[in-house]
Design a protein around this motif. Structure first.
Motif, mmCIF file in Angstrom:
data_model
loop_
_atom_site.group_PDB
_atom_site.id
_atom_site.type_symbol
_atom_site.label_atom_id
_atom_site.label_comp_id
_atom_site.label_asym_id
_atom_site.label_seq_id
_atom_site.Cartn_x
_atom_site.Cartn_y
_atom_site.Cartn_z
ATOM 1 N N GLY A 41 -7.104 0.298 1.675
ATOM 2 C CA GLY A 41 -6.454 1.477 2.215
ATOM 3 C C GLY A 41 -6.899 2.803 1.642
ATOM 4 O O GLY A 41 -7.762 2.888 0.758
ATOM 5 N N TYR A 42 -6.282 3.824 2.179
ATOM 6 C CA TYR A 42 -6.516 5.195 1.766
ATOM 7 C C TYR A 42 -6.026 5.432 0.335
ATOM 8 O O TYR A 42 -6.408 6.421 -0.296
ATOM 9 C CB TYR A 42 -5.796 6.140 2.735
ATOM 10 N N ASP A 43 -5.219 4.530 -0.176
ATOM 11 C CA ASP A 43 -4.699 4.643 -1.536
ATOM 12 C C ASP A 43 -5.689 4.134 -2.584
ATOM 13 O O ASP A 43 -5.342 3.974 -3.756
ATOM 14 C CB ASP A 43 -3.370 3.902 -1.683
ATOM 15 N N SER A 44 -6.922 3.838 -2.156
ATOM 16 C CA SER A 44 -8.007 3.418 -3.053
ATOM 17 C C SER A 44 -7.725 2.074 -3.716
ATOM 18 O O SER A 44 -8.077 1.855 -4.881
ATOM 19 C CB SER A 44 -8.266 4.488 -4.137
ATOM 20 N N ASN A 77 -6.735 0.864 6.076
ATOM 21 C CA ASN A 77 -7.906 1.068 6.925
ATOM 22 C C ASN A 77 -8.559 -0.212 7.436
ATOM 23 O O ASN A 77 -9.136 -0.228 8.519
ATOM 24 C CB ASN A 77 -8.974 1.858 6.167
ATOM 25 N N HIS A 111 0.836 -1.197 0.000
ATOM 26 C CA HIS A 111 0.000 0.000 0.000
ATOM 27 C C HIS A 111 0.875 1.252 0.000
ATOM 28 O O HIS A 111 1.974 1.255 0.566
ATOM 29 C CB HIS A 111 -0.917 0.020 1.217
ATOM 30 N N THR A 149 -12.827 1.752 2.961
ATOM 31 C CA THR A 149 -13.059 1.867 4.403
ATOM 32 C C THR A 149 -13.351 0.541 5.089
ATOM 33 O O THR A 149 -13.128 0.398 6.297
ATOM 34 C CB THR A 149 -14.239 2.811 4.666
ATOM 35 N N SER A 199 -16.465 1.934 0.275
ATOM 36 C CA SER A 199 -15.559 3.036 -0.036
ATOM 37 C C SER A 199 -16.204 4.381 0.239
ATOM 38 O O SER A 199 -17.435 4.516 0.262
ATOM 39 C CB SER A 199 -15.116 2.955 -1.504
ATOM 40 N N SER A 233 -0.342 4.199 1.163
ATOM 41 C CA SER A 233 -0.865 5.112 2.180
ATOM 42 C C SER A 233 -1.448 4.288 3.321
ATOM 43 O O SER A 233 -1.320 3.058 3.354
ATOM 44 C CB SER A 233 -1.921 6.038 1.562
ATOM 45 N N ARG A 234 -2.068 4.952 4.263
ATOM 46 C CA ARG A 234 -2.665 4.327 5.442
ATOM 47 C C ARG A 234 -3.574 3.163 5.037
ATOM 48 O O ARG A 234 -4.356 3.249 4.089
ATOM 49 C CB ARG A 234 -3.453 5.379 6.214
ATOM 50 N N ASP A 272 -12.035 6.450 -4.289
ATOM 51 C CA ASP A 272 -11.652 7.079 -3.021
ATOM 52 C C ASP A 272 -11.225 5.986 -2.048
ATOM 53 O O ASP A 272 -11.157 4.809 -2.401
ATOM 54 C CB ASP A 272 -12.814 7.905 -2.453
ATOM 55 N N SER A 273 -10.971 6.375 -0.827
ATOM 56 C CA SER A 273 -10.451 5.467 0.202
ATOM 57 C C SER A 273 -11.361 4.261 0.418
ATOM 58 O O SER A 273 -12.590 4.384 0.438
ATOM 59 C CB SER A 273 -10.288 6.241 1.509
#
Length: 356
Positions: A152-155, A137, A132, A182, A217, A134-135, A179-180
């Motif tokens: 993740g936040y990286d979609s 989730n 990933h 979730t 998401s 980014s963060r 988008d992210s």
């Protein structure tokens, strides 16, 4: 069904981010911004704790009114029995936890873009997965624990091979999200095995993993992937979806949206079945979960309460205050329901309360 506070799970040195039951429901794991995971027995009281569980829980009104009285705790619940702490892996906050079906391993994800696989008994890190950007989730394991999925936040959603000891990169990546990501679930089907001698149902039904992954998401879509058939179905909820949960038969899906609505839909067709409102939302992602009886839906809320909705009547059957009346109201963002019993774990930033 009236739930009352039984114990408190704490001990973290920073805000709590997640609470989850083990697959058998015997133990609970909590994660935090302090980069640790703590293992508890939520139904066993710590004998060294002197606090008595003296909560005042309001009973449902006997009138014909649809309004529900709000219970408030009068004091702190006694501490649950603490077993073990895990740490030394993540360099940033831990955001989510999942446990394999044998309860021997669990996985965590966090703000450091990484996913870790842990040994429950030894407390050691077995693997670190990186891919990933980014963060991370959310995450889940399939039934046999061979595949781990993370969003993740990286979609993106990444799949990891847990069995191959030399595999550290994703074996597959989904990137249809705008988008992210979730939340995600790898559905499991419970099979009622028949006895080969007398064709009677077995007392120990087995479970098998499907080839599906269900994702939510911020782009407002719940996507269901059939990885075996190469098919994708997208359901538009017209609001960022922060959490999803399934009924025990996997036929219905509940989606918690940022606009304060929880929608129940039929999975096979996407047809809306019910809608639930009353809890406070808009700023945080709030967990939603369906109790083991498939009658009650539990939701966190930004007003420091847990809302228990009757799936049929669509109204709250009980509203539980998860914060002391003297303490500032803190959002209940993470929830976990017991797989077999009517037990609920509700987490605010400062503590987790077990309700039975």
């Amino acid at each position: 069904m009236i739930l009352s506070p039984f114990s408190s799970l704490g001990g973290h040195q920073a805000p709590i981010t997640c609470v989850r039951f083990t697959r058998d429901g015997k133990y609970a794991l909590t994660a935090s911004h302090d980069r640790t995971v703590r293992l508890h027995n939520p139904t066993r009281i710590d004998s060294t704790d002197s606090i008595s569980s003296s909560y005042t829980v309001a009973l449902p009104s006997t009138s014909t009114s649809t309004s529900t009285s709000t219970p408030t705790p009068s004091s702190a619940a006694p501490k649950a029995f603490f077993i073990k702490q895990y740490g030394g892996g993540h360099s940033k906050e831990i955001t989510n936890i999942t446990v394999n079906s044998s309860n021997s391993h669990f996985a965590t994800c966090g703000g450091d873009k990484s996913v870790f696989l842990w040994d429950v008994v030894k407390g050691t890190i077995l693997r670190r997965f990186e891919g990933h950007s980014s963060r991370v989730n959310c995450l889940d394991m399939n039934h046999d624990g061979s595949v781990l999925a993370s969003g993740g936040y990286d979609s993106t959603v990444c799949f990891w091979d847990v069995r191959a000891s030399n595999s550290f990169k994703p074996i597959q990546t989904l990137s249809d999200f705008k988008d992210s990501v979730t939340a995600l679930v790898l559905p499991t089907i419970v099979n009622s095995n028949s006895n080969s001698n007398n064709n009677k149902p077995s007392s120990t039904p087995s479970s098998t993993s499907t080839f599906e992954v269900v994702t939510a998401s911020v782009d407002g879509f719940v996507r269901t992937y059939d990885l075996r058939m190469g098919q994708l179905r997208s359901d538009d909820f017209h609001s960022p979806v922060t959490s999803i949960a399934m009924s025990s038969d996997q036929n219905c899906l509940a989606a918690s949206c940022l606009n304060g609505k929880i929608r129940l839909v039929e999975r096979s067709s996407g047809v809306p079945l019910s809608e639930y409102t009353g809890h406070k939302a808009g700023n945080y992602g709030l967990d939603v979960s369906i109790m083991c009886d498939d009658i009650t839906l539990a939701s966190g809320s930004e007003d420091g309460k847990v809302y228990l909705y009757d799936l049929v009547k669509k109204t709250p059957s009980q509203i539980i205050a998860a914060c002391s009346p003297l303490a500032p109201k803190k959002a209940v963002c993470s929830l976990a329901t017991h797989p077999k019993k009517k037990i609920l774990l509700a987490a605010t930033a400062s503590e987790v309360i077990c309700y039975t």
